[in-house]
Enzyme design. Structure first.
Site, PDB file in Angstrom:
ATOM      1  N   ASP A  33     -13.080  61.406  47.547  1.00  0.00           N
ATOM      2  CA  ASP A  33     -13.255  62.657  48.500  1.00  0.00           C
ATOM      3  C   ASP A  33     -14.819  63.370  48.930  1.00  0.00           C
ATOM      4  O   ASP A  33     -15.768  63.197  47.898  1.00  0.00           O
ATOM      5  CB  ASP A  33     -12.464  63.848  47.581  1.00  0.00           C
ATOM      6  N   HIS A  50     -18.684  60.163  56.317  1.00  0.00           N
ATOM      7  CA  HIS A  50     -17.543  58.101  56.265  1.00  0.00           C
ATOM      8  C   HIS A  50     -18.498  57.625  55.875  1.00  0.00           C
ATOM      9  O   HIS A  50     -17.799  56.405  55.809  1.00  0.00           O
ATOM     10  CB  HIS A  50     -16.245  58.092  57.455  1.00  0.00           C
ATOM     11  N   LEU A 144     -12.267  41.541  38.981  1.00  0.00           N
ATOM     12  CA  LEU A 144     -11.995  42.458  39.928  1.00  0.00           C
ATOM     13  C   LEU A 144     -10.750  42.314  40.836  1.00  0.00           C
ATOM     14  O   LEU A 144     -11.110  41.913  41.846  1.00  0.00           O
ATOM     15  CB  LEU A 144     -13.532  43.511  39.298  1.00  0.00           C
TER      16      LEU A 144
END
Ligand code: IPE
Ligand code: IPE
Ligand code: MG
Length: 257
Positions: A33, A50, A144
């Site tokens: 965020d 963004h 991962l």
């Protein structure tokens, strides 16, 4: 400087910032965020925020992978984010597609396995396609797990699980007694995160201290970590600081020591 120790009983020294290699959270979840505010602070359009946010993903993936985090869930787009202006939504989707197209080979080389949670069938077609390609290509990777939360909502997740249970009941895979005796563990296996352990820590940059509909079922005993830094400025040092703090918390799970 961050150092690592492999000793189980090693004491954490705040001056040295030692991370205990034996207590690395298995599942780290991040609410990415603050992109919009990062841009506004620089008098840039939100889309630039963004862009910077998506560009930040790689180093956090690497940083998490380097210390042995097994699952990294990134909240990239919520079920509520559709209510943003159309051009902002399409910018976010385009950036995600670009990111995966550009980075897929690299992720694959680094043994990263790509997964998603959320209803991705509602995403634009190019997005669905590149996600599918990424999943297939990295399917057998053992490093991962990069779990992207896209069109994800915690409530939608619980409803999705409920509907999956009902579907199994209708198919006869579960009978009425099975449903009556369904355990929390069984129910978890019907959620989007089936097979993934609950998040040990949920990190939220940007200064907001709320979940915004993220992993509601799964966060029962997660540690929460907040910071005022905006996601595009969130560095590996912040990640390691969050993990350092995590390692100094006392997780009791409702029990007494
Ligand atoms: C997070 O950044 C990105 C998404 C929700 C897709 P924001 O766009 O929410 O940034 P702020 O909260 O407005 O600063
Ligand atoms: C949460 O951030 C969703 C993502 C980061 C993808 P929002 O910016 O959408 O949440 P609110 O509106 O501040 O609660
Ligand atoms: Mg926000």
């Amino acid at each position: 400087m961050w150092k690592f120790t492999t000793s189980k009983n090693s004491k954490l020294n705040p001056d040295e910032m030692v991370l205990d290699a034996d207590n690395i959270p298995c599942h780290v979840a991040v609410i990415m965020d603050g992109n919009g505010r990062w841009a506004e602070q620089r008098r840039l359009p939100r889309s630039m925020g963004h862009k910077a946010g998506v560009e930040n993903i790689n180093k956090i993936v690497r940083g998490a992978s380097d210390i042995g985090v097994k699952y990294l869930t990134l909240y990239a787009f919520s079920t509520e984010n559709w209510q943003r202006p159309n051009d902002e939504v399409s910018t976010i989707m385009k950036l995600l597609v670009e990111y995966l197209r550009k980075e897929l080979n690299n992720l694959h080389k680094n043994n990263v396995k790509v997964k998603t949670i959320g209803d991705i069938s509602k995403l634009p077609k190019p997005c669905i396609e590149v996600l599918q390609e990424s999943k297939v290509k990295t399917e057998n990777n053992t490093g991962l797990v990069l779990n992207l939360a896209l069109n994800y909502g915690g409530r939608a997740d619980i409803l999705y699980a409920f509907k999956n249970v009902f579907a199994d009941y209708k198919k006869g895979k579960l009978n009425a007694e099975d449903v009556e005796n369904l355990t929390e563990k069984d129910f978890s296996d019907y959620t989007y995160t089936a097979g993934i352990p609950d998040p040990d820590i949920i990190i939220r940059p940007s200064g907001e201290q709320r979940l915004s509909n993220f992993l509601l079922w799964q966060c029962a005993y997660s540690e929460f970590w907040y910071s005022n830094v905006m996601w595009p400025d969130f560095t590996v040092e912040y990640l390691y600081k969050a993990i350092y703090d995590y390692q100094n918390r006392d997780r009791r799970f409702g029990k007494v020591k």
